[in-house]
Design an enzyme around this catalytic site. Structure first.
Site, PDB file in Angstrom:
ATOM      1  N   ASP A  15     -19.674-100.431 -20.353  1.00  0.00           N
ATOM      2  CA  ASP A  15     -20.495 -99.520 -19.545  1.00  0.00           C
ATOM      3  C   ASP A  15     -20.087 -98.103 -19.951  1.00  0.00           C
ATOM      4  O   ASP A  15     -19.031 -97.603 -19.560  1.00  0.00           O
ATOM      5  CB  ASP A  15     -20.212 -99.773 -18.062  1.00  0.00           C
ATOM      6  CG  ASP A  15     -20.980 -98.827 -17.156  1.00  0.00           C
ATOM      7  OD1 ASP A  15     -21.489 -97.800 -17.646  1.00  0.00           O
ATOM      8  OD2 ASP A  15     -21.055 -99.105 -15.947  1.00  0.00           O
ATOM      9  N   TYR A  67     -48.929 -97.616 -14.369  1.00  0.00           N
ATOM     10  CA  TYR A  67     -48.193 -98.881 -14.257  1.00  0.00           C
ATOM     11  C   TYR A  67     -48.199 -99.609 -15.588  1.00  0.00           C
ATOM     12  O   TYR A  67     -49.228 -99.626 -16.278  1.00  0.00           O
ATOM     13  CB  TYR A  67     -48.844 -99.792 -13.204  1.00  0.00           C
ATOM     14  CG  TYR A  67     -47.970 -99.956 -11.980  1.00  0.00           C
ATOM     15  CD1 TYR A  67     -46.699-100.511 -12.107  1.00  0.00           C
ATOM     16  CD2 TYR A  67     -48.397 -99.550 -10.725  1.00  0.00           C
ATOM     17  CE1 TYR A  67     -45.878-100.646 -11.001  1.00  0.00           C
ATOM     18  CE2 TYR A  67     -47.579 -99.684  -9.612  1.00  0.00           C
ATOM     19  CZ  TYR A  67     -46.319-100.235  -9.762  1.00  0.00           C
ATOM     20  OH  TYR A  67     -45.506-100.377  -8.680  1.00  0.00           O
ATOM     21  N   THR A 117     -26.124 -95.056 -18.145  1.00  0.00           N
ATOM     22  CA  THR A 117     -27.134 -94.184 -17.564  1.00  0.00           C
ATOM     23  C   THR A 117     -27.550 -93.221 -18.679  1.00  0.00           C
ATOM     24  O   THR A 117     -26.912 -93.157 -19.729  1.00  0.00           O
ATOM     25  CB  THR A 117     -26.573 -93.379 -16.378  1.00  0.00           C
ATOM     26  OG1 THR A 117     -25.352 -92.776 -16.781  1.00  0.00           O
ATOM     27  CG2 THR A 117     -26.341 -94.251 -15.165  1.00  0.00           C
ATOM     28  N   LYS A 172     -25.897 -88.444 -17.800  1.00  0.00           N
ATOM     29  CA  LYS A 172     -24.572 -87.825 -17.670  1.00  0.00           C
ATOM     30  C   LYS A 172     -24.297 -87.020 -18.949  1.00  0.00           C
ATOM     31  O   LYS A 172     -25.024 -86.070 -19.203  1.00  0.00           O
ATOM     32  CB  LYS A 172     -23.525 -88.901 -17.382  1.00  0.00           C
ATOM     33  CG  LYS A 172     -23.789 -89.615 -16.031  1.00  0.00           C
ATOM     34  CD  LYS A 172     -22.702 -90.568 -15.650  1.00  0.00           C
ATOM     35  CE  LYS A 172     -22.917 -91.153 -14.256  1.00  0.00           C
ATOM     36  NZ  LYS A 172     -23.603 -92.446 -14.262  1.00  0.00           N
ATOM     37  N   GLU A 181     -46.182-102.951 -16.208  1.00  0.00           N
ATOM     38  CA  GLU A 181     -45.245-104.090 -16.155  1.00  0.00           C
ATOM     39  C   GLU A 181     -45.308-104.877 -17.459  1.00  0.00           C
ATOM     40  O   GLU A 181     -46.391-105.118 -17.996  1.00  0.00           O
ATOM     41  CB  GLU A 181     -45.590-104.980 -14.963  1.00  0.00           C
ATOM     42  CG  GLU A 181     -45.115-104.354 -13.661  1.00  0.00           C
ATOM     43  CD  GLU A 181     -45.541-105.118 -12.427  1.00  0.00           C
ATOM     44  OE1 GLU A 181     -46.133-106.201 -12.565  1.00  0.00           O
ATOM     45  OE2 GLU A 181     -45.286-104.612 -11.329  1.00  0.00           O
ATOM     46  N   ARG A 196     -32.704 -88.921 -15.124  1.00  0.00           N
ATOM     47  CA  ARG A 196     -32.065 -90.003 -14.368  1.00  0.00           C
ATOM     48  C   ARG A 196     -32.668 -91.316 -14.843  1.00  0.00           C
ATOM     49  O   ARG A 196     -33.876 -91.535 -14.719  1.00  0.00           O
ATOM     50  CB  ARG A 196     -32.348 -89.859 -12.859  1.00  0.00           C
ATOM     51  CG  ARG A 196     -31.890 -88.558 -12.244  1.00  0.00           C
ATOM     52  CD  ARG A 196     -30.408 -88.364 -12.382  1.00  0.00           C
ATOM     53  NE  ARG A 196     -29.684 -89.263 -11.548  1.00  0.00           N
ATOM     54  CZ  ARG A 196     -28.839 -88.895 -10.577  1.00  0.00           C
ATOM     55  NH1 ARG A 196     -28.635 -87.611 -10.350  1.00  0.00           N
ATOM     56  NH2 ARG A 196     -28.206 -89.770  -9.868  1.00  0.00           N
TER      57      ARG A 196
END
Ligand code: DSN
Length: 419
Positions: free
Chosen positions: A201, A55, A227, A230, A57, A236
């Site tokens: 985008d 983790y 993203t 692609k 954050e 991902r």
């Protein structure tokens, strides 16, 4: 204490088998889904690492958990590589994917009910660009632009008129099914004229932009979202690139407003993908994607396929299949049975419903990553033509599937371990 070290095969043979089968499927088929690709083994290795246990954050140097001595440099490397590859002032590599990246733009740079403009979904835009069933169409005053009814291209005079009339806070460019070059410069001028922020985008074309096969929006866009999986060929994930003046607002929008801990295994894999994308090999790949898409478009057009806008400038092709007396869904199913994977898709001004529209969307990224070149596109087009014409003939579809499988063996799929 239970033993957590047995292999996946030993612990869960059901999931293991399904993954094996998917690996085989990816190996044996011609994958033409325009938003997919084959990522490298190195990227997959980072994705499947112990970083998934951690983790973190916050941002490098300012975290809420201890034990960040290796996480901070990983995220910093990813940020620096993103900035350098795309020429951005600032990069945030924490968005879980493209939709959260776009959501961060809304919550960071606009207020609910502000006017925004984006390409309408049925014309090739994305859900998050203001489509009515998405948060962006529900909580913002979304003005949706369409394509020219004759050319099926973006008409910049119409965009300018619409922007002047509605005075949007944000103008989105980019989409999921637009096969032509985005004129970011013209969008930038319009955004300036009406005092809007330009959001590009580039989820679909990020790899082409990185490899110099599509103009970059970075010189004119205030914010760029993408993203990473692609054409960019990473894991991902998502990224936001922006001018320095929006950096704090974007960072805060991602954390703490929208997300908690970043997915560190993804961040590391993004860093690896960005390193790969900075190579000459990647530039060659990016240009080959466009060459393959153009060659495939030409081969399909020669067989009588009706291509939206007449062809392509990027990695994707949109086809109206209705002249073959078939609709999008059964055509896509037939191709899938023949080992050719794509998705059914609306075409501009489509009279049909989204679950069975008039079109198919195909893309050339995955087949390019396997090493296919222009000379192989005639075979791909021929199999597509045969499968669509034989959509109700299971024997013929199976025959094509076996031919496709044999053909694919000459092009080893990156990261796929099938013998
Ligand atoms: N689902 C993606 C695509 O296929 O284009 C967009 O988010």
């Amino acid at each position: 204490m239970s033993d957590l070290n047995p292999s996946l095969q030993q612990v869960d043979s059901e999931i293991f088998d399904l993954i094996q089968k998917e690996e085989q499927r990816q190996d044996e088929s011609i994958r033409l889904i325009a938003s997919e690709n084959y990522t490298s083994k190195a990227v997959m290795e980072a994705t499947g690492s112990v970083l998934t246990n951690k983790y973190s954050e916050g941002y490098p140097g300012r975290r809420y958990y201890e034990g960040q001595q290796f996480i901070d440099p990983i995220e910093t490397i990813a940020i620096e590589r993103a900035k350098s590859l795309f020429g951005a002032d600032h990069a945030n590599v924490q968005p879980y994917s493209g939709s959260p990246a776009n959501q961060a733009v809304y919550v960071g740079l606009a207020e609910p009910e502000d006017t925004i403009m984006g390409l309408s979904l049925p014309f090739g835009g994305h859900l998050t660009h203001g489509w009515k069933v998405n948060f962006s169409g529900k909580y913002y005053n979304a003005i949706q632009y369409e394509l020219d009814p004759e050319t099926h291209r973006i008409d910049m005079d119409y965009i300018r008129d619409l922007a002047k009339k509605h005075q949007p806070r944000l103008i989105f460019t980019g989409g999921t099914a637009y096969p032509r070059i985005w004129d970011f410069e013209a969008f930038g001028e319009i955004a300036k004229e009406v005092g809007a922020l330009l959001i590009a985008d580039i989820a679909h074309i990020a790899g082409l932009v990185a490899g110099g096969a599509h103009p970059s929006p970075l010189p004119v866009a205030d914010v760029v979202t993408t993203t990473t999986h692609k054409t960019l060929r990473g894991p991902r994930g998502g990224m936001i690139l922006c001018k320095e003046e929006y950096a704090t607002k974007i960072n805060r929008a991602i954390f703490p407003y929208l997300q908690g801990g970043p997915h560190n295994h993804t961040t590391a894999a993004i860093a690896v993908a960005l390193k790969e994308a900075a190579t000459d090999e990647f530039k060659t790949y990016a240009h080959q994607v466009v060459k393959n898409a153009k060659a495939l478009a030409q081969a399909l057009a020669d067989k009588g396929f009706r291509l939206i806008s007449g062809g392509t400038d990027n990695h994707l092709i949109l086809i109206d299949v209705t002249p073959f007396d078939i609709t999008g869904a059964p055509a896509a199913h037939a191709l899938n049975d023949a080992g050719i994977e794509c998705n059914y898709n609306a075409i501009p001004f489509d009279p049909r419903k989204p679950m069975d529209p008039s079109g198919l969307r195909i893309g050339a990224s995955s087949i390019t990553s396997r090493g296919m070149k222009e000379e192989h596109m005639e075979s791909v087009a021929t199999w597509m033509d045969r499968a669509i014409r034989a959509s109700e003939n299971a024997d013929e579809l199976e025959k094509i599937r076996l031919e496709v499988k044999e053909f694919c063996q000459a092009f080893p799929a990156p990261g796929v371990m099938v013998d």
